[in-house]
Scaffold this active site. Structure first.
Site, mmCIF file in Angstrom:
data_model
loop_
_atom_site.group_PDB
_atom_site.id
_atom_site.type_symbol
_atom_site.label_atom_id
_atom_site.label_comp_id
_atom_site.label_asym_id
_atom_site.label_seq_id
_atom_site.Cartn_x
_atom_site.Cartn_y
_atom_site.Cartn_z
ATOM 1 N N LYS A 81 0.823 -1.215 0.000
ATOM 2 C CA LYS A 81 0.000 0.000 0.000
ATOM 3 C C LYS A 81 0.856 1.263 0.000
ATOM 4 O O LYS A 81 0.349 2.350 -0.278
ATOM 5 C CB LYS A 81 -0.974 0.005 1.178
ATOM 6 C CG LYS A 81 -0.365 0.151 2.546
ATOM 7 C CD LYS A 81 -1.440 0.073 3.630
ATOM 8 C CE LYS A 81 -0.860 0.205 5.029
ATOM 9 N NZ LYS A 81 -0.281 1.518 5.312
ATOM 10 N N ASP A 82 2.153 1.134 0.306
ATOM 11 C CA ASP A 82 3.058 2.289 0.292
ATOM 12 C C ASP A 82 3.743 2.494 -1.055
ATOM 13 O O ASP A 82 4.475 3.463 -1.231
ATOM 14 C CB ASP A 82 4.143 2.127 1.364
ATOM 15 C CG ASP A 82 3.582 2.166 2.770
ATOM 16 O OD1 ASP A 82 2.458 2.669 2.952
ATOM 17 O OD2 ASP A 82 4.268 1.690 3.695
ATOM 18 N N ARG A 130 -9.003 6.629 5.205
ATOM 19 C CA ARG A 130 -9.690 6.297 6.454
ATOM 20 C C ARG A 130 -10.515 7.481 6.957
ATOM 21 O O ARG A 130 -11.649 7.320 7.422
ATOM 22 C CB ARG A 130 -8.668 5.877 7.514
ATOM 23 C CG ARG A 130 -8.004 4.544 7.218
ATOM 24 C CD ARG A 130 -6.856 4.268 8.171
ATOM 25 N NE ARG A 130 -6.209 3.002 7.867
ATOM 26 C CZ ARG A 130 -4.914 2.748 8.090
ATOM 27 N NH1 ARG A 130 -4.149 3.689 8.629
ATOM 28 N NH2 ARG A 130 -4.403 1.568 7.794
ATOM 29 N N ARG A 147 0.849 10.894 12.654
ATOM 30 C CA ARG A 147 1.994 10.368 11.913
ATOM 31 C C ARG A 147 2.928 9.613 12.849
ATOM 32 O O ARG A 147 2.821 9.676 14.069
ATOM 33 C CB ARG A 147 2.762 11.518 11.249
ATOM 34 C CG ARG A 147 2.020 12.245 10.131
ATOM 35 C CD ARG A 147 1.994 11.458 8.832
ATOM 36 N NE ARG A 147 3.291 10.878 8.540
ATOM 37 C CZ ARG A 147 4.340 11.551 8.032
ATOM 38 N NH1 ARG A 147 4.223 12.838 7.777
ATOM 39 N NH2 ARG A 147 5.491 10.940 7.793
#
Length: 314
Positions: A81-82, A130, A147
């Protein structure tokens, strides 16, 4: 090959992922020496700004990719996903490992379920995807940027800065933090990110020896699902820093997929679903999976996804 070097970030989760691949390779090739080259990426250094404002999750892979170009590393292990949709010329994803749990997890020290949060409760997430979907489900919540690596985010929760936070279930499980998960968010509430839960191995395009080593690590079912998901994201010209969700599953010899595009405030959430029947030919299935992703993207565009994404990028 007698020696292989893996480029990896220094975060505990990244190291777990790299060692996971290392262990698999050493089990397959007992005479192979496998070393880790640990690195700090720009995404690891800039922690006071939302990812969407500094270039997205691609900031976590550029230094690792440079190590591949320099020859100081042979492969890089990524959470898929990165990984940006378009890789630099000369590099490719050489293996997709079997997918781990793809869902989002609700983590809280006070509440068992996201629906138990009181009005105005503070929820932390680093993901616009999200944020969009949670605002859609609970518009009364106060969603704030969060973060840092998994440990840093949990520490901020434990310090009382948030009433709950949302993390990838797979990341918590890989780090042995299952006990922190209050519940996995239903995909109807929060559809996963493209590639979430899957690990991918990046390597040089023409490095045939390395590709041969990686071949046994490939999982055909995961490959089909993530090819469809990434094809959708690519067709939408979406990066990791916009509210795009895409999740494909295999069931009853069919590949099913759902894609979503929304606005960060949750006011708009576009949804598209489709499926394709699988054949006995893996190569044909891969082409069909890619086309499925493209079809989902076309459906979302027809609903107005392009206008949403253009406004976000602007």
């Amino acid at each position: 090959m007698k020696k292989l070097t893996i480029a990896t970030r220094q975060s505990p989760l990244a190291l777990w992922q790299a060692n996971f691949v290392k262990d698999h390779l050493m089990a397959l090739y007992p005479n192979l020496e496998v070393n880790l080259l640990t690195m700090v990426t720009r995404g690891d250094k800039i922690l006071d700004t939302p990812l969407a404002k500094i270039g997205g999750k691609g900031l976590f892979v550029k230094e690792l990719e440079q190590a591949l170009f320099d020859g100081t590393a042979d492969i890089a292990v990524h959470s898929l996903k990165d990984v940006p949709m378009v890789l630099p010329d000369g590099l490719m994803l050489g293996a997709y490992l079997a997918r781990h749990t793809p869902t989002d997890a609700f983590v809280s020290n006070k509440y068992q379920h996201i629906n138990d949060l009181p009005q105005g409760a503070i929820v932390g997430t680093s993901s616009l995807r999200r944020e969009c979907q949670i605002r859609r489900h609970r518009p009364d919540l106060d969603i704030r940027s969060l973060r840092g690596n998994v440990g840093t985010r949990l520490a901020k929760l434990d310090d009382g800065e948030y009433d709950g936070i949302i993390l990838a279930t797979s990341g918590l499980q890989r780090l042995g933090l299952n006990a922190r998960i209050r519940h996995e968010l239903d995909t109807n509430i929060s559809l996963p990110a493209v590639g979430q839960g899957a690990l991918a191995i990046e390597c040089r395009h023409h490095d045939t020896d390395t590709l041969a080593l990686l071949a046994p690590l490939n999982d055909d079912n995961t490959r089909l699902c993530v090819l469809a998901e990434r094809a959708m994201n690519h067709a939408l010209e979406g990066g990791c820093q916009v509210p795009i969700a895409g999740f494909a599953t295999l069931a009853e010899n069919s590949l099913h997929m759902e894609g979503r595009v929304g606005t960060p405030d949750g006011q708009t959430l576009l949804i598209a679903k489709s499926s394709v029947v699988l054949q006995d030919n893996q190569a044909q299935n891969e082409q069909n999976a890619i086309q499925l992703g493209k079809d989902i993207a076309t459906n979302l565009k027809n609903q107005g996804a392009t206008n949403i994404l253009t406004a976000l990028y602007a």
